[in-house]
Design an enzyme around this catalytic site. Structure first.
Site, mmCIF file in Angstrom:
data_model
loop_
_atom_site.group_PDB
_atom_site.id
_atom_site.type_symbol
_atom_site.label_atom_id
_atom_site.label_comp_id
_atom_site.label_asym_id
_atom_site.label_seq_id
_atom_site.Cartn_x
_atom_site.Cartn_y
_atom_site.Cartn_z
ATOM 1 N N ARG A 60 -1.682 -8.060 0.588
ATOM 2 C CA ARG A 60 -2.431 -6.963 1.092
ATOM 3 C C ARG A 60 -3.277 -6.554 -0.217
ATOM 4 N NH1 ARG A 60 2.619 -4.065 2.612
ATOM 5 N NH2 ARG A 60 3.645 -6.162 2.530
ATOM 6 N N GLU A 97 11.671 -4.873 -3.894
ATOM 7 C CA GLU A 97 12.684 -3.835 -3.286
ATOM 8 C C GLU A 97 13.374 -4.680 -2.365
ATOM 9 O OE1 GLU A 97 10.332 -0.767 -1.465
ATOM 10 O OE2 GLU A 97 12.146 0.321 -0.954
HETATM 11 P P1 AMP Z 1 7.630 -3.963 -5.950
HETATM 12 O O1 AMP Z 1 7.544 -5.188 -6.675
HETATM 13 O O2 AMP Z 1 8.936 -3.268 -5.603
HETATM 14 O O3 AMP Z 1 6.787 -2.904 -6.556
HETATM 15 O O4 AMP Z 1 7.110 -4.056 -4.535
HETATM 16 C C1 AMP Z 1 5.580 -4.044 -4.116
HETATM 17 C C2 AMP Z 1 5.145 -5.167 -3.270
HETATM 18 O O5 AMP Z 1 6.112 -5.128 -2.003
HETATM 19 C C3 AMP Z 1 3.781 -4.691 -2.649
HETATM 20 O O6 AMP Z 1 3.012 -6.002 -2.649
HETATM 21 C C4 AMP Z 1 4.125 -4.120 -1.437
HETATM 22 O O7 AMP Z 1 3.309 -4.561 -0.259
HETATM 23 C C5 AMP Z 1 5.573 -4.407 -0.957
HETATM 24 N N1 AMP Z 1 6.423 -3.404 -0.684
HETATM 25 C C6 AMP Z 1 7.376 -3.218 -1.307
HETATM 26 N N2 AMP Z 1 8.159 -1.781 -0.719
HETATM 27 C C7 AMP Z 1 7.402 -1.623 0.369
HETATM 28 C C8 AMP Z 1 7.338 -0.691 1.463
HETATM 29 N N3 AMP Z 1 8.311 0.373 1.505
HETATM 30 N N4 AMP Z 1 6.189 -0.650 2.363
HETATM 31 C C9 AMP Z 1 5.462 -1.855 2.239
HETATM 32 N N5 AMP Z 1 5.435 -2.548 1.261
HETATM 33 C C10 AMP Z 1 6.234 -2.682 0.393
#
Ligand code: AMP
Length: 175
Positions: A60, A97
């Site tokens: 994205r 996450e």
């Molecule tokens: P993080 O590495 O935990 O900061 O997660 C960020 C990545 O995971 C990004 O590329 C987001 O597209 C995806 N992502 C994580 N949590 C969500 C969420 N609640 N909704 C949409 N995309 C998420």
């Protein structure tokens, strides 16, 4: 368009991709010409004149990164999931996450000392962005900032990115 109006284009999908996660769906935002233009304009104009290239995080981050680069008359480069890039790559592992993963970058993605703006749709725990930061630095680049449409503030991803400037348009503080 105000940020409050922009926020109405983000759709919450509860329990996706697994129970307990509220997925922030940006497809309505990307599907709207005015909303997409607002995002690209706000991020692009903030970094005009201060970066050399834009780095989009699969997948994205590509949707936002390419038009931001185009707006500034710059090129764009990418970090991708394992096995997608055909050339000589560097890899960094990170925690999501929801799960763990790895990012790769082409070793010739940008010139040494380039000022790189990292772009993704959403900052959650910061694991993905911190892996991208690591890759930029290992290639001799300078991280000019990390820009996101959405920041889930309650997950404190910003803290994980150390002294890197973090810019996000839409904040969510509650779970
Ligand atoms: P993080 O590495 O935990 O900061 O997660 C960020 C990545 O995971 C990004 O590329 C987001 O597209 C995806 N992502 C994580 N949590 C969500 C969420 N609640 N909704 C949409 N995309 C998420």
């Amino acid at each position: 368009m105000t940020l409050e109006e922009l926020k109405t284009y983000v759709r919450d999908i509860p329990d996706f991709p697994k129970p307990g996660i509220v997925f922030k769906d940006i497809t309505p935002l990307v599907g709207s010409g005015p909303a997409l233009a607002e995002v690209v304009g706000r991020i692009g104009d903030r970094y005009r004149g201060s970066i050399d290239t834009v780095l989009g995080i699969e997948s994205r981050g590509f949707i936002v990164g390419a038009p931001v680069a185009h707006r500034l008359g710059l090129g764009m480069t990418v970090v991708r999931k394992p096995g997608k890039l055909p050339g000589d790559t560097l890899a960094a592992d990170y925690e999501l996450e929801y799960g763990t993963d790895r990012l790769e970058i082409h070793r010739d993605a940008f010139g040494k000392k380039s000022r790189v703006l990292i772009v993704d749709d959403l900052l959650a725990t910061g694991g993905t962005a911190s892996a991208a930061i690591e890759l930029v630095r290992r290639l001799g680049g300078e991280v000019a900032g990390c820009a996101f449409i959405i920041e889930l503030g309650f997950l404190k991803g910003r803290q994980r990115l150390g002294d890197v400037e973090v810019f996000s348009l839409l904040g969510y503080d509650g779970e």
